[in-house]
Design an enzyme around this catalytic site. Structure first.
Site, PDB file in Angstrom:
ATOM      1  CD  GLN A 154      -2.401   0.623 -39.725  1.00  0.00           C
ATOM      2  OE1 GLN A 154      -3.471   1.129 -39.404  1.00  0.00           O
ATOM      3  NE2 GLN A 154      -1.800   0.900 -40.862  1.00  0.00           N
ATOM      4  CE  LYS A 204      -5.977   3.778 -39.453  1.00  0.00           C
ATOM      5  NZ  LYS A 204      -5.298   2.554 -39.898  1.00  0.00           N
ATOM      6  CG  ASP A 213      -9.201  -1.063 -44.042  1.00  0.00           C
ATOM      7  OD1 ASP A 213      -9.910  -0.200 -44.599  1.00  0.00           O
ATOM      8  OD2 ASP A 213      -7.962  -1.014 -44.044  1.00  0.00           O
TER       9      ASP A 213
END
Length: 281
Positions: free
Chosen positions: A93, A49, A116
């Site tokens: 994450q 990422k 997200d």
């Protein structure tokens, strides 16, 4: 004839557009990423990422969360990032350390920084099919972009989602429902015979359970669209949750692993980040 859905090519086009949008911003676009440095998978994904973000002009702030971290200490960190005007978006994450309650961390992220779409507020908006702008978890949103690109019809179709995680299965269920599909959500406790029956009736199958070759071609309905979200390593090679070889010739469309959903997830996350920058500015 089975058509392979090229996530890599579509992600490339999304990234090109994201780069143009980032260049138009008046101030830097910055994505803060909280992750467990002891998790090899997280290390890999965070690195991917960060490298892709740099190519698009997005700055990343990678923040390791120690193994002895508590839910309270991580929430405090998230609150500091919420208040930091230099941070555009925040990504948690998963998985974090065992002592951290992830759902509380997801929901501690301010909705206007939830890159997200995993917080309770934005997921509530998704399940309510809200008219307002909100982010959606990158993997299921990337799946929807793939389906739209290939003009795969969803209205009135039987869709089966296998996996019920907050990151994938639950938002995937909501997105397909909002697209007027008739959706069934299966998971690890679904009886095998029931799952086999569901598969034979599913026009669209989206699976992410982390079990190599979990679904065989013989399990599928002829002409089904198969979206493989799984990412496993077998004998040093990446493989999905669907046996790709046996599914070809049965499915009408299928995503490869790698090169299918994976690139779409990263591209969608970075697209979400610049969208937050535009909205907040």
């Amino acid at each position: 004839m089975t058509e392979i859905l090229d996530g890599k090519a579509i992600a490339k086009a999304i990234n090109a557009e994201t780069k143009l949008r980032v260049a138009k911003q008046d101030r830097p676009v910055t994505l803060a990423v909280l992750y467990d440095p002891s998790n090899d998978g997280s290390q890999l994904y965070v690195g991917m990422k960060s490298r892709q973000a740099a190519k698009l002009g997005i700055k990343t702030l990678d923040i390791p969360i120690s193994s002895d971290a508590t839910t309270a200490t991580v929430i405090k960190l998230v609150e500091e990032l919420n208040d930091d005007d230099s941070v555009t978006g925040i990504l948690v994450q998963s998985p974090l350390a065992k002592g951290v309650k992830e759902r509380q961390i997801f929901s501690a992220v301010a909705p206007h920084k939830d890159a997200d779409g995993l917080g309770a507020t934005v997921q509530g908006m998704l399940f309510g099919d809200a008219l307002e702008d909100y982010t959606v978890a990158a993997t299921p949103q990337g799946v929807m972009t793939l389906l739209k690109h290939y003009n795969i019809p969803l209205k009135g179709k039987n869709a089966l989602v296998i996996g019920r995680s907050q990151l994938f299965g639950r938002p995937m269920f909501a997105l397909l429902t909002n697209a007027d599909a008739t959706v069934t959500l299966a998971h690890r406790y679904t009886v095998e015979t029931t799952l086999k029956t569901l598969l034979k009736n599913a026009d669209v199958v989206v699976v992410g359970v982390g079990i190599p070759n979990f679904i065989q071609g013989q399990d599928l309905k002829n002409g089904a669209t198969v979206i493989d979200v799984g990412m496993n390593v077998v004998d040093g090679k990446a493989t999905g949750d669907v046996d790709f070889e046996s599914a070809q010739g049965v499915a009408s469309y299928i995503t490869p692993v790698p090169g299918g959903v994976g690139p779409m997830t990263i591209a969608t996350l970075l697209e979400n980040t610049v969208t937050l920058a535009e909205q907040n500015n």
